[in-house]
Design a protein around this motif. Structure first.
Motif, PDB file in Angstrom:
ATOM      1  N   LEU B  57      74.663 -57.590  36.530  1.00 35.42           N
ATOM      2  CA  LEU B  57      75.285 -57.642  35.207  1.00 35.42           C
ATOM      3  C   LEU B  57      76.100 -56.376  34.948  1.00 35.42           C
ATOM      4  O   LEU B  57      77.239 -56.444  34.462  1.00 35.42           O
ATOM      5  CB  LEU B  57      74.196 -57.808  34.136  1.00 35.42           C
ATOM      6  N   ILE B  58      75.535 -55.231  35.312  1.00 33.57           N
ATOM      7  CA  ILE B  58      76.251 -53.976  35.091  1.00 33.57           C
ATOM      8  C   ILE B  58      77.539 -53.959  35.921  1.00 33.57           C
ATOM      9  O   ILE B  58      78.594 -53.550  35.444  1.00 33.57           O
ATOM     10  CB  ILE B  58      75.344 -52.776  35.443  1.00 33.57           C
ATOM     11  N   TYR B  59      77.439 -54.463  37.168  1.00 33.33           N
ATOM     12  CA  TYR B  59      78.636 -54.513  38.005  1.00 33.33           C
ATOM     13  C   TYR B  59      79.715 -55.363  37.325  1.00 33.33           C
ATOM     14  O   TYR B  59      80.886 -54.984  37.257  1.00 33.33           O
ATOM     15  CB  TYR B  59      78.281 -55.086  39.381  1.00 33.33           C
ATOM     16  N   LEU B  60      79.314 -56.516  36.802  1.00 35.30           N
ATOM     17  CA  LEU B  60      80.274 -57.386  36.111  1.00 35.30           C
ATOM     18  C   LEU B  60      80.888 -56.677  34.906  1.00 35.30           C
ATOM     19  O   LEU B  60      82.080 -56.803  34.624  1.00 35.30           O
ATOM     20  CB  LEU B  60      79.587 -58.679  35.657  1.00 35.30           C
ATOM     21  N   LEU B  61      80.062 -55.919  34.208  1.00 42.05           N
ATOM     22  CA  LEU B  61      80.538 -55.213  33.014  1.00 42.05           C
ATOM     23  C   LEU B  61      81.556 -54.144  33.400  1.00 42.05           C
ATOM     24  O   LEU B  61      82.608 -53.993  32.768  1.00 42.05           O
ATOM     25  CB  LEU B  61      79.366 -54.563  32.281  1.00 42.05           C
ATOM     26  N   ILE B  62      81.238 -53.391  34.449  1.00 42.37           N
ATOM     27  CA  ILE B  62      82.117 -52.276  34.832  1.00 42.37           C
ATOM     28  C   ILE B  62      83.443 -52.784  35.368  1.00 42.37           C
ATOM     29  O   ILE B  62      84.481 -52.176  35.167  1.00 42.37           O
ATOM     30  CB  ILE B  62      81.418 -51.399  35.903  1.00 42.37           C
ATOM     31  N   THR B  63      83.383 -53.916  36.069  1.00 43.86           N
ATOM     32  CA  THR B  63      84.583 -54.361  36.770  1.00 43.86           C
ATOM     33  C   THR B  63      85.387 -55.390  35.976  1.00 43.86           C
ATOM     34  O   THR B  63      86.171 -56.146  36.540  1.00 43.86           O
ATOM     35  CB  THR B  63      84.203 -54.964  38.138  1.00 43.86           C
ATOM     36  N   ASN B  64      85.210 -55.392  34.661  1.00 44.54           N
ATOM     37  CA  ASN B  64      86.038 -56.222  33.781  1.00 44.54           C
ATOM     38  C   ASN B  64      86.059 -57.701  34.160  1.00 44.54           C
ATOM     39  O   ASN B  64      87.108 -58.321  34.200  1.00 44.54           O
ATOM     40  CB  ASN B  64      87.482 -55.714  33.760  1.00 44.54           C
ATOM     41  N   HIS B  65      84.914 -58.261  34.412  1.00 42.85           N
ATOM     42  CA  HIS B  65      84.872 -59.694  34.701  1.00 42.85           C
ATOM     43  C   HIS B  65      84.833 -60.473  33.398  1.00 42.85           C
ATOM     44  O   HIS B  65      83.794 -60.992  33.002  1.00 42.85           O
ATOM     45  CB  HIS B  65      83.646 -60.019  35.567  1.00 42.85           C
ATOM     46  N   PHE B  66      85.991 -60.558  32.752  1.00 49.14           N
ATOM     47  CA  PHE B  66      86.012 -61.141  31.410  1.00 49.14           C
ATOM     48  C   PHE B  66      85.798 -62.647  31.413  1.00 49.14           C
ATOM     49  O   PHE B  66      85.674 -63.255  30.360  1.00 49.14           O
ATOM     50  CB  PHE B  66      87.313 -60.797  30.698  1.00 49.14           C
ATOM     51  N   GLU B  67      85.792 -63.252  32.600  1.00 49.29           N
ATOM     52  CA  GLU B  67      85.488 -64.688  32.621  1.00 49.29           C
ATOM     53  C   GLU B  67      84.025 -64.922  32.252  1.00 49.29           C
ATOM     54  O   GLU B  67      83.645 -66.023  31.877  1.00 49.29           O
ATOM     55  CB  GLU B  67      85.828 -65.304  33.988  1.00 49.29           C
ATOM     56  N   VAL B  68      83.219 -63.857  32.369  1.00 46.88           N
ATOM     57  CA  VAL B  68      81.828 -63.956  31.923  1.00 46.88           C
ATOM     58  C   VAL B  68      81.817 -63.687  30.413  1.00 46.88           C
ATOM     59  O   VAL B  68      82.292 -62.644  29.979  1.00 46.88           O
ATOM     60  CB  VAL B  68      80.945 -62.933  32.656  1.00 46.88           C
ATOM     61  N   SER B  69      81.303 -64.627  29.645  1.00 44.96           N
ATOM     62  CA  SER B  69      81.519 -64.531  28.191  1.00 44.96           C
ATOM     63  C   SER B  69      80.850 -63.293  27.609  1.00 44.96           C
ATOM     64  O   SER B  69      81.375 -62.675  26.698  1.00 44.96           O
ATOM     65  CB  SER B  69      81.041 -65.802  27.496  1.00 44.96           C
ATOM     66  N   PHE B  70      79.694 -62.911  28.162  1.00 47.43           N
ATOM     67  CA  PHE B  70      79.033 -61.718  27.630  1.00 47.43           C
ATOM     68  C   PHE B  70      79.890 -60.481  27.864  1.00 47.43           C
ATOM     69  O   PHE B  70      80.053 -59.649  26.970  1.00 47.43           O
ATOM     70  CB  PHE B  70      77.655 -61.540  28.294  1.00 47.43           C
ATOM     71  N   VAL B  71      80.466 -60.383  29.065  1.00 50.34           N
ATOM     72  CA  VAL B  71      81.342 -59.251  29.372  1.00 50.34           C
ATOM     73  C   VAL B  71      82.532 -59.249  28.419  1.00 50.34           C
ATOM     74  O   VAL B  71      82.935 -58.207  27.890  1.00 50.34           O
ATOM     75  CB  VAL B  71      81.814 -59.315  30.843  1.00 50.34           C
ATOM     76  N   TYR B  72      83.075 -60.429  28.176  1.00 54.29           N
ATOM     77  CA  TYR B  72      84.212 -60.546  27.270  1.00 54.29           C
ATOM     78  C   TYR B  72      83.847 -60.048  25.866  1.00 54.29           C
ATOM     79  O   TYR B  72      84.600 -59.346  25.217  1.00 54.29           O
ATOM     80  CB  TYR B  72      84.666 -62.003  27.209  1.00 54.29           C
ATOM     81  N   GLU B  73      82.643 -60.411  25.431  1.00 53.45           N
ATOM     82  CA  GLU B  73      82.265 -60.086  24.053  1.00 53.45           C
ATOM     83  C   GLU B  73      82.002 -58.609  23.830  1.00 53.45           C
ATOM     84  O   GLU B  73      82.239 -58.087  22.739  1.00 53.45           O
ATOM     85  CB  GLU B  73      81.013 -60.879  23.647  1.00 53.45           C
ATOM     86  N   VAL B  74      81.464 -57.921  24.835  1.00 54.21           N
ATOM     87  CA  VAL B  74      81.028 -56.543  24.569  1.00 54.21           C
ATOM     88  C   VAL B  74      81.863 -55.459  25.236  1.00 54.21           C
ATOM     89  O   VAL B  74      81.637 -54.281  24.985  1.00 54.21           O
ATOM     90  CB  VAL B  74      79.535 -56.324  24.939  1.00 54.21           C
ATOM     91  N   THR B  75      82.808 -55.828  26.093  1.00 56.05           N
ATOM     92  CA  THR B  75      83.630 -54.761  26.678  1.00 56.05           C
ATOM     93  C   THR B  75      85.103 -55.091  26.554  1.00 56.05           C
ATOM     94  O   THR B  75      85.489 -56.211  26.215  1.00 56.05           O
ATOM     95  CB  THR B  75      83.338 -54.547  28.184  1.00 56.05           C
ATOM     96  N   SER B  76      85.915 -54.085  26.801  1.00 55.36           N
ATOM     97  CA  SER B  76      87.350 -54.291  26.900  1.00 55.36           C
ATOM     98  C   SER B  76      87.868 -53.299  27.930  1.00 55.36           C
ATOM     99  O   SER B  76      87.165 -52.358  28.299  1.00 55.36           O
ATOM    100  CB  SER B  76      88.026 -54.070  25.545  1.00 55.36           C
ATOM    101  N   ARG B  77      89.069 -53.505  28.385  1.00 60.54           N
ATOM    102  CA  ARG B  77      89.621 -52.637  29.430  1.00 60.54           C
ATOM    103  C   ARG B  77      89.650 -51.173  29.000  1.00 60.54           C
ATOM    104  O   ARG B  77      89.520 -50.270  29.820  1.00 60.54           O
ATOM    105  CB  ARG B  77      91.044 -53.079  29.781  1.00 60.54           C
ATOM    106  N   GLU B  78      89.852 -50.967  27.688  1.00 64.07           N
ATOM    107  CA  GLU B  78      90.025 -49.597  27.223  1.00 64.07           C
ATOM    108  C   GLU B  78      88.735 -48.789  27.257  1.00 64.07           C
ATOM    109  O   GLU B  78      88.767 -47.574  27.232  1.00 64.07           O
ATOM    110  CB  GLU B  78      90.508 -49.601  25.771  1.00 64.07           C
TER     111      GLU B  78
END
Lengths: 193, 689, 163
Positions: B57-78
């Motif tokens: 999950l952390i890897y997905l978060l760090i690498t901007n996998h925005f296709e994962v809805s959780f990553v989309y909701e809590v992170t952004s490229r910036e």
């Protein structure tokens, strides 16, 4: 609450204490369950009977000369209740469309539009109504009684009640065109009473 | 691919946890140690498994996998990388994984201990911890999956789902994410939830042992001795979670305060109250064999409040600034709570007769009686908090009326109780187990009481005429003096007895009875915190004004001058409007500069009002930029607070940390229980019928 | 009665608006209330749209409007009680920081003290029971000294000697 249990130095917990404990627990769980149910059920769903409610109207925005709107008075007509507020940006998107739809229906006498101003201040509300040239009935939702009846989650939300007092359609969020509104009201007008 | 792997591991972990529960029960029933051992190993497998899933999950978060809805909701490229990692617990789904991860870590640690003499507890401790872990994993598997992705169907609709909703659907890749809620980007908010979760999770361990003791009928105080340190650690994390949460609110929410009696804050406070009461009352059981029933009630209550609070804030039953978004986990969470409450109470009632006290009490002034009074007061605060949180739900149900139960209610109701607690804190260290009299306590108390009175009189003439504040200061001074006097008295006696110098004596004193003296350090830290709390509640002043450039606003001993304002975009793309104000004292001496600012986060479309603070031991100058107009003579609106003494709260919390470390420091004898007390329990006839 | 009251309120509110407009045109004869005066009242009211946020610190546009409303009402000479009354009428009792003590709300104030008193009663009854134990168990109790922290005990002995 459990403190009741502490007093028993006897061999086992007396029955009446057990009964009290279980009753308290069940009471708590029931209350929580109802609270949970409320928070999950969302807005009133189409098909529900809307009980009659009344709300005052702003002067200048009365309905048929009455300073108060009573749902019961409009049995046999299609009633649209629109929740809005002057501080609500999305509401501004639909304001003109609503007024245009009202102009389209108002002469038929079969449709009533009423705007419920949700937790707002009157001067700003009036400025808003003027800005968008709203002419249909509008009034403040005093004490959020009406919005609680519909269990609205935010503004804008719009509810369409048919001639029999049954909710037929709930629009969450703004309308994007007049046609969208007409597409909801027209079938309701055609339906048999 | 990675998302499937992560989800797969979670599913496996869920099954392993369920297996562990089943095997533990089966092994215990059939008396086969091999099966219990298998359950134990399954339990130990959980943490590595969840760690793997979390790593994914952390890897997905760090690498901007925005296709994962959780990553989309809590992170952004910036967002910077560290924030992307901490976004793990910034949303419901991720925080449930986080919770399971911590839970499994604690459960593994406890299963790794030596079990020799406590074999009978093992299966049931595994059952409780593995079942709790399984519940949270189950929420992840069935309701809040952080690995779910966006899919575009043939019709062009975007749906969120773990697997392709239709054969023709393709994964949808948003170009950028929503970004973490700006409120959660503060360092305090990064550490605060893990601390609170750690506190919550570690209370599961004493609860598990308590339940094991109830089930097995081994109702002596063994379970308390095993879990004493766990309880302290749990209490440490919970306390720190609360303090960090307060600090976060102070620095980020722009209220000028740190505690608003918000339902979510109270939900975290309630287990702290029962946990604190528990910490005190277990001592009575250890020393005097009393209160077994009550301690069971307290630990069950603490754990129940942990999950009840989690439930209230995560399912949308309570709405609050801190609450998670509405979620679908409500009903299943409700079932879990109902199950926990009912089984706990049923077990307690079943074992009630076995839990009777061993010895009797001698005096109403004995230490155990004072501890009981302390428990009563903590329970009273709990009743007020609980009722204040639950009442709006009741009112909504029965009258359809939404009501607010706010700070005035809690302040008024709890202040006298806290004052009484402080008074107890003053006299309890002077009392002895079993027997004390007014005379024995009075002999040591009168000097401190008199000195505290002198201090209060001085404060009356120099600082304040506020009666409530003076009562508060009197109690604070009393507790501080009594506690310091106790230190001095003991160190002095020891140095006389052992010919050490006083400092060495004090040091060794701590070594000999860490729990007692660690506890006293905690009392001192509590009093320092009380100074801060009293200061901000009794003496806070504020003003607000709109200033043109180079104009000043005065409040108390300070005046601020509006120097300039600038707007720029920070590295993480937030738009900062930063004012520069000079601070002067009342004689016009320049004291420094503050930079209150408004941060606008374009990704979340949210404003944050960050104060400029000038902390001193006397007070905290807290300047907010409320509003500003770009090009007008009336430049900017500032709100200023002077929060007297508030920094003692943060100082106290650091000392508090030291106190807990002292109290929880491992003894040379890892089992803690002394041979003496073991002997006592051997003598005690089994109370079982 | 309610309807009349509401109408009266609306007439009043309209009057205030008109008076406000008039006041603005004649350059505000009443001194404009300061931010602090507004905040003092706003602090006691809760934002009807944001959960559990006092009106004086709520940053939303809606709250800014409400603060302006309070300012206007103050400049018209409304008392604090009148302003609160108006807010309750308009937005419901949830704007108050505490429920008014009427109807079911009495429970908020009555129940906790009752439970606490009951708890205190039970505790003292239980403690009395412990202090005067039945004769047979007291014999056991006095015979068996409870374990004490031996170190502390020694310390206290030491202290006694010094006195």
């Amino acid at each position: 609450m459990n403190e009741t249990a502490k007093a028993a130095p006897r061999r086992s917990v007396p029955l009446w204490v057990q009964i009290i404990i279980w009753a308290l627990l069940v009471g708590l769980l029931v209350i929580v369950a109802i609270g949970l149910n409320r928070s999950q059920q969302g807005q009133v769903q189409p098909g529900a009977n809307i009980p009659s409610f009344s709300m005052p109207l702003f002067s200048g925005y009365e309905l048929n000369g009455k300073t108060q709107f009573d749902l019961a008075d409009y049995h046999g007509k299609v009633v649209m209740v629109n929740f809005w507020a002057s501080w609500c940006k999305p509401c501004e998107q639909e304001a003109a469309d609503l007024e245009q739809a009202w102009q389209y229906y108002k002469d038929s006498g079969k449709v009533i539009f009423v705007g419920a101003d949700y937790v707002d201040t009157e001067p700003e509300a009036r400025a808003y109504l003027q800005k968008f040239g709203i002419t249909f009935a509008n009034g403040p939702d005093l004490g959020t009684k009406v919005s609680q009846l519909f269990r609205i989650k935010g503004v804008p939300e719009t509810y369409f009640i048919d001639q029999n007092g049954v909710l037929k359609y709930a629009q969450i969020g703004p309308f994007s065109s007049v046609d969208e509104i007409k597409a909801i009201i027209d079938p309701l007008l055609k339906q048999q009473q | 691919m990675l998302a499937e792997i992560g989800y797969g591991i979670i599913v496996v972990a869920f099954i392993v946890a369920l297996y562990s529960v089943g095997a533990a029960i089966y092994g215990e029933r059939t008396k086969s140690p091999a099966v219990v051992e298998s359950a134990r190993r399954a339990m130990l497998l959980l943490w590595p498994l969840i760690s793997l899933a979390a790593g994914t999950l952390i890897y997905l978060l760090i690498t901007n996998h925005f296709e994962v809805s959780f990553v989309y909701e809590v992170t952004s490229r910036e967002m910077p990388t560290y924030l992307k990692i901490t976004a793990w617990w910034g949303g419901q789904a991720g925080s449930l994984v986080f919770w399971s991860w911590l839970m499994s870590a604690f459960a593994s640690l406890v299963t790794l201990r030596k079990w020799e003499r406590d074999r009978e507890f093992l299966p049931w401790v595994i059952v409780v911890t593995a079942l709790t872990t399984a519940f949270f994993l189950g929420l992840v598997v069935f309701y809040e999956n952080p690995f779910a992705r966006y899919w575009q169907t043939a019709g062009g609709q975007i749906v969120t789902s773990m697997f392709a909703p239709a054969a023709t659907a393709t994964v949808y890749f948003p170009s950028d994410g929503n970004g973490l809620n700006p409120l959660l980007r503060h360092p305090g908010m990064i550490i605060h939830p893990p601390m609170l979760y750690l506190g919550f999770v570690s209370f599961v361990i004493p609860y598990a042992f308590a339940i094991a003791a109830l089930i097995t009928g081994r109702t002596d105080d063994r379970w308390i001795r095993i879990t004493r340190r766990w309880t302290l650690i749990a209490w440490l994390f919970l306390s720190f979670g609360l303090v960090l949460g307060s600090r976060w609110a102070y620095d980020v929410l722009g209220w000028g305060g740190f505690w608003g009696w918000d339902p979510v804050e109270i939900a975290a406070l309630m287990p702290w109250l029962t946990g604190t009461a528990f910490l005190h009352s277990v001592m009575i059981q250890e020393k005097r064999g009393l209160l077994k029933q009550w301690n069971m009630i307290l630990i069950i209550l603490t754990y129940s409040l942990v999950i009840f609070g989690t439930f209230l804030t995560r399912t949308g039953v309570l709405s609050s600034v801190h609450a998670f978004a509405q979620s679908s986990i409500g009903p299943v969470f409700f079932v879990f709570i109902g199950f926990t409450f009912i089984t706990s109470i049923a077990l307690l009632i079943y074992r009630w007769p076995d839990l009777r006290g061993e010895t009797e009490m001698k005096s109403l002034l004995s230490r155990e009686a004072l501890f009981l009074l302390n428990n009563l007061l903590f329970m009273s605060v709990l009743v007020i908090c609980f009722w204040g949180v639950v009442f709006p739900i009741i009112s909504q149900i029965f009258t359809g009326q939404t009501v607010t139960v706010g700070p005035p209610f809690y302040d008024r109701a709890t202040a006298p109780l806290f004052a009484a607690l402080m008074f107890l804190m003053g006299i309890a260290p002077l009392s002895t187990w079993k027997r004390s009299t007014v005379g024995t306590i009075g002999r040591v108390l009168w000097k401190s009481a008199l000195a505290a009175l002198v201090i209060t009189v001085i404060l009356f003439f120099t600082y304040t005429h506020n009666i409530i504040a003076l009562v508060g200061f009197y109690l604070i001074a009393l507790v501080l003096l009594v506690t310091l006097y106790e230190f001095w008295r003991a160190a002095w006696a020891r140095s006389k007895a052992t010919k050490e110098n006083v400092v060495a004596a004090l040091w060794n004193l701590f070594g000999r009875d860490r729990r007692r003296y660690g506890g006293y350090v905690i009392h001192i830290s509590m009093m320092l915190m009380a100074i801060g709390i009293l200061g901000i509640n009794a003496f806070q002043i504020q003003t607000q004004g709109t200033l043109a450039l180079n104009n000043s606003l005065t409040l108390g001993n300070y005046s601020i001058k509006y120097e300039s304002i600038a707007q720029f975009t920070a590295a993480d793309n937030r738009q900062v409007t930063r004012a520069v104000v000079n601070v002067y004292d009342k004689n016009g001496n320049y004291l420094g500069q503050l930079y209150p600012r408004i941060d606008y986060y374009p990704d979340a479309q949210q404003n944050m009002t960050i104060p400029g603070e000038r902390p001193t031991l006397q007070d905290d100058l807290y300047v907010l930029l409320v509003d500003w107009q770009p090009a007008s003579a009336n430049g900017a609106t500032f709100k200023i607070f002077v929060n007297p003494l508030v920094n003692w709260l943060w100082i106290g919390s650091l000392i508090f940390f030291v106190g807990i470390i002292i109290a929880a420091w491992p003894d040379r004898d890892p089992e803690y229980a002394s041979a003496r007390s073991r002997a006592r329990h051997a003598e005690q006839p089994s109370a079982a019928d | 009665m309610n309807r009349n009251l509401r109408i009266a309120l609306y007439v009043l509110a309209l009057g205030i608006v008109l008076a406000g407009l008039w006041a603005v045109t004649v350059h505000a004869q009443n001194p404009t209330p300061t931010d602090d005066e507004v905040n003092r009242i706003a602090h006691q009211l809760y934002c009807p749209v944001c959960e559990n946020t006092p009106l004086d610190v709520c940053p939303t546009e809606a709250c800014r409007q409400w603060r302006d409303l309070i300012r206007q009402q103050l400049s018209e000479g409304w008392t604090e009680a009148q302003i609160k009354q108006y807010f309750v009428q308009q937005y419901g009792v949830r704007v108050l920081s505490e429920p008014p003590a009427s109807g079911l709300n009495w429970l908020v104030y009555v129940l906790p003290p009752l439970i606490i008193l009951a708890g205190a009663f039970l505790l003292f009854r239980a403690m009395r029971g412990w202090i005067k134990p039945p004769a047979d168990s007291s014999a056991v109790g006095s015979g068996e000294e409870a374990p004490k922290d031996e170190y502390v005990e020694r310390l206290e002995e030491e202290l006694k000697k010094r006195k």
